[in-house]
Write a protein that holds these residues in place. Structure first.
Motif, short mmCIF file in Angstrom:
data_model
loop_
_atom_site.label_atom_id
_atom_site.label_comp_id
_atom_site.label_asym_id
_atom_site.label_seq_id
_atom_site.Cartn_x
_atom_site.Cartn_y
_atom_site.Cartn_z
N LEU A 137 0.80 -0.94 0.04
CA LEU A 137 -0.12 0.06 0.06
C LEU A 137 1.04 1.27 0.03
O LEU A 137 0.59 2.48 -0.82
N LEU A 138 2.11 1.39 0.79
CA LEU A 138 2.87 2.42 0.77
C LEU A 138 3.73 2.58 -0.41
O LEU A 138 3.81 3.67 -0.94
N GLU A 139 4.15 1.31 -0.87
CA GLU A 139 4.95 1.33 -2.20
C GLU A 139 3.96 1.91 -3.28
O GLU A 139 4.33 2.80 -4.24
N ASN A 140 2.76 1.69 -3.58
CA ASN A 140 1.79 2.14 -4.32
C ASN A 140 1.73 3.64 -4.41
O ASN A 140 1.45 4.11 -5.38
N SER A 141 1.57 4.20 -2.98
CA SER A 141 1.47 5.58 -2.76
C SER A 141 2.74 6.31 -3.53
O SER A 141 2.71 7.61 -3.70
N TRP A 142 3.99 5.64 -3.29
CA TRP A 142 5.19 6.52 -3.80
C TRP A 142 5.14 6.67 -5.29
O TRP A 142 5.76 7.38 -5.82
N ASP A 143 4.39 5.89 -5.95
CA ASP A 143 4.25 5.72 -7.52
C ASP A 143 3.63 7.15 -7.93
O ASP A 143 2.75 7.46 -7.74
N ILE A 144 4.61 8.01 -8.67
CA ILE A 144 4.21 9.33 -8.96
C ILE A 144 3.65 9.15 -10.39
O ILE A 144 3.43 10.42 -10.86
N ASN A 145 3.47 8.18 -11.03
CA ASN A 145 2.82 8.11 -12.50
C ASN A 145 1.14 8.27 -12.38
O ASN A 145 0.62 7.92 -11.57
N GLU A 146 0.96 9.66 -13.08
CA GLU A 146 -0.40 9.85 -12.94
C GLU A 146 -1.38 8.91 -13.61
O GLU A 146 -2.68 9.09 -13.50
N ASP A 147 -0.80 7.97 -14.38
CA ASP A 147 -1.82 7.02 -14.91
C ASP A 147 -1.80 5.66 -14.06
O ASP A 147 -2.24 4.67 -14.87
N LYS A 148 -1.20 5.90 -13.02
CA LYS A 148 -1.33 4.52 -12.32
C LYS A 148 -2.61 3.88 -11.94
O LYS A 148 -3.36 4.57 -11.96
N ASP A 149 -2.42 2.68 -12.07
CA ASP A 149 -3.81 1.89 -11.73
C ASP A 149 -3.51 0.46 -11.24
O ASP A 149 -3.61 -0.45 -11.57
N HIS A 150 -2.98 0.57 -9.96
CA HIS A 150 -2.59 -0.60 -9.28
C HIS A 150 -3.92 -1.53 -8.87
O HIS A 150 -5.06 -0.72 -8.37
N PRO A 151 -3.52 -2.88 -8.75
CA PRO A 151 -4.46 -3.66 -8.39
C PRO A 151 -4.97 -3.26 -6.83
O PRO A 151 -4.04 -2.91 -6.03
N PRO A 152 -6.10 -3.82 -6.46
CA PRO A 152 -6.42 -3.53 -4.86
C PRO A 152 -5.42 -4.61 -4.06
O PRO A 152 -5.35 -5.42 -4.62
N VAL A 153 -4.76 -3.85 -3.06
CA VAL A 153 -3.99 -4.66 -2.03
C VAL A 153 -4.87 -5.29 -1.01
O VAL A 153 -4.70 -6.51 -0.65
N VAL A 154 -5.98 -4.69 -0.67
CA VAL A 154 -6.71 -5.08 0.34
C VAL A 154 -8.23 -5.04 0.41
O VAL A 154 -8.62 -3.84 -0.18
N LYS A 155 -9.05 -5.88 0.94
CA LYS A 155 -10.50 -5.64 0.77
C LYS A 155 -11.09 -5.49 2.22
O LYS A 155 -10.72 -6.43 2.99
#
Length: 122
Positions: free
Chosen positions: A12-30
């Protein structure tokens, strides 16, 4: 139960550091609130506060949306019959936008693989 495992928190923290404005990560947690129809598929967590998460949010009113959620605010809604829980069996396979398309179509968050994969763009 902790809301996130250590590997989930790290992702979750790694995904937030991604500064690519087109990012579309899979959900990590439900996460879901027992006794309600509220569900959250989270893909990012603010590294500064670790309280604000980004994901697909469904408050059970038929209008799931992408956005930010305060985890402390959600936890404050817990009561005698409502508890915030983590789905221990959920694994996000598709980008968050795919889950969002499925959720908008069905008017609630859907995580069944066979249903969600129908919303993957060709």
């Amino acid at each position: 139960m902790k809301l996130f495992t250590k590997p989930q928190l790290k992702k979750l923290l790694e995904n937030s550091w991604d500064i690519n404005e087109d990012k579309d990560h899979p959900p990590v947690v439900k996460l879901f609130m027992t006794g309600t129809n509220c569900t959250w598929l989270l893909s990012e967590l603010d590294p500064e506060t670790q309280d604000i998460a980004f994901g697909l949010c469904d408050l059970g009113m038929g209008f799931p949306e992408l956005g930010y959620v305060s985890l402390s605010e959600v936890k404050s809604a817990e009561g005698a019959s409502r508890f915030l829980e983590r789905d221990q069996h959920f694994e996000g396979e598709f980008p968050l936008s795919v889950y969002a398309r499925a959720a908008r179509y069905y008017e609630h968050i859907v995580t069944d693989r066979e249903i969600v994969k129908k919303f993957v763009p060709n």
